[in-house]
Scaffold this active site. Structure first.
Site, PDB file in Angstrom:
ATOM      1  N   HIS A 102       0.859  -1.188   0.000  1.00 31.04           N
ATOM      2  CA  HIS A 102       0.000   0.000   0.000  1.00 31.04           C
ATOM      3  C   HIS A 102       0.894   1.236   0.000  1.00 31.04           C
ATOM      4  O   HIS A 102       2.065   1.173   0.399  1.00 31.04           O
ATOM      5  CB  HIS A 102      -0.891   0.013   1.232  1.00 31.04           C
ATOM      6  CG  HIS A 102      -1.905  -1.090   1.248  1.00 31.04           C
ATOM      7  ND1 HIS A 102      -2.942  -1.112   2.145  1.00 31.04           N
ATOM      8  CD2 HIS A 102      -2.044  -2.206   0.492  1.00 31.04           C
ATOM      9  CE1 HIS A 102      -3.688  -2.197   1.934  1.00 31.04           C
ATOM     10  NE2 HIS A 102      -3.157  -2.874   0.938  1.00 31.04           N
ATOM     11  N   GLU A 104       1.057   3.787   1.962  1.00 31.20           N
ATOM     12  CA  GLU A 104       1.613   4.085   3.281  1.00 31.20           C
ATOM     13  C   GLU A 104       2.763   3.133   3.621  1.00 31.20           C
ATOM     14  O   GLU A 104       3.804   3.563   4.131  1.00 31.20           O
ATOM     15  CB  GLU A 104       0.530   3.959   4.368  1.00 31.20           C
ATOM     16  CG  GLU A 104      -0.658   4.870   4.182  1.00 31.20           C
ATOM     17  CD  GLU A 104      -1.828   4.225   3.436  1.00 31.20           C
ATOM     18  OE1 GLU A 104      -2.968   4.623   3.692  1.00 31.20           O
ATOM     19  OE2 GLU A 104      -1.585   3.330   2.603  1.00 31.20           O
ATOM     20  N   CYS A 132      -5.890   1.672   5.942  1.00 32.67           N
ATOM     21  CA  CYS A 132      -6.536   0.427   6.353  1.00 32.67           C
ATOM     22  C   CYS A 132      -5.964   0.000   7.704  1.00 32.67           C
ATOM     23  O   CYS A 132      -5.038   0.617   8.232  1.00 32.67           O
ATOM     24  CB  CYS A 132      -6.313  -0.658   5.300  1.00 32.67           C
ATOM     25  SG  CYS A 132      -4.607  -1.269   5.248  1.00 32.67           S
ATOM     26  N   CYS A 135      -2.135  -0.752   7.585  1.00 29.28           N
ATOM     27  CA  CYS A 135      -1.324   0.465   7.527  1.00 29.28           C
ATOM     28  C   CYS A 135      -1.387   1.229   8.840  1.00 29.28           C
ATOM     29  O   CYS A 135      -0.378   1.756   9.311  1.00 29.28           O
ATOM     30  CB  CYS A 135      -1.773   1.340   6.362  1.00 29.28           C
ATOM     31  SG  CYS A 135      -1.432   0.587   4.754  1.00 29.28           S
TER      32      CYS A 135
END
Length: 196
Positions: A102, A104, A132, A135
């Site tokens: 992701h 992040e 999410c 993360c």
């Protein structure tokens, strides 16, 4: 060994012992109280701090959205310290064949590779979409002090699959850190990437 040692002795059971009689209901009540008592014993350090929008937030969010426009899935992130971008990340899930890549996570991994974990503490992470659970867990463990996101989990969930646990809930249950959270910064611009 003598023959007396080979003689089998009857095993004692709980019913043979002089144990007090306890009902199932009492056992269930006792077990149910354990998490409550444990929760009361913990310090109340966990906190999700609602943080107001700051003047520099829109500029850093535009950087995150620009990265999202280049990503496999439209998510980008920048990490900021002392008013300067110190790491960038964009979703590379397809490219790396890594569902944990992701925006992040990519930004955090890049920062850690270059500067190590101590320098990550107290930074601000800007991300085009609300982080999410994975993360947010990484953000908490790394000691990132503030999260600023564009599109909310509710907005994202109306467009793509999401685990619907908001950042504020994760932060509130993170007893070892206080994380300031600012949401909705340039949310419409972030969501526009999903409709291209």
């Amino acid at each position: 060994m003598g023959t007396a040692a080979l003689v089998s002795r009857p095993r004692r059971t709980l019913t043979d012992a002089a144990a007090p009689s306890v009902s199932r209901r009492a056992i269930v009540r006792g077990l149910a109280a354990v998490p409550v008592l444990a929760a009361r014993a913990r310090p109340a350090a966990a906190e999700a701090i609602a943080s107001p929008v700051q003047p520099q937030d829109a500029g850093f969010m535009r950087e995150a959205i620009a990265l999202a426009a280049q990503a496999d899935f439209p998510f980008g992130a920048v990490i900021v310290r002392d008013g300067k971008i110190v790491a960038r990340g964009l979703n590379l899930g397809r490219h790396l064949q890594d569902p944990t890549a992701h925006g992040e996570m990519v930004a955090i991994r890049r920062f850690l590779a270059e500067q190590g974990p101590a320098a990550l503490r107290g930074t601000t992470l800007y991300t085009s979409g609300e982080p999410c659970v994975m993360c947010m867990g990484a953000i908490a463990w790394c000691g990132i002090a503030r999260v600023v996101y564009g599109a909310s989990l509710a907005q994202l969930g109306a467009t793509i699959d999401q685990i619907m646990i908001p950042t504020t809930e994760v932060a509130a249950k993170t007893e070892f850190a206080k994380i300031a959270i600012t949401g909705g910064v340039l949310a419409d611009e972030a969501m526009a990437l999903f409709h291209r």
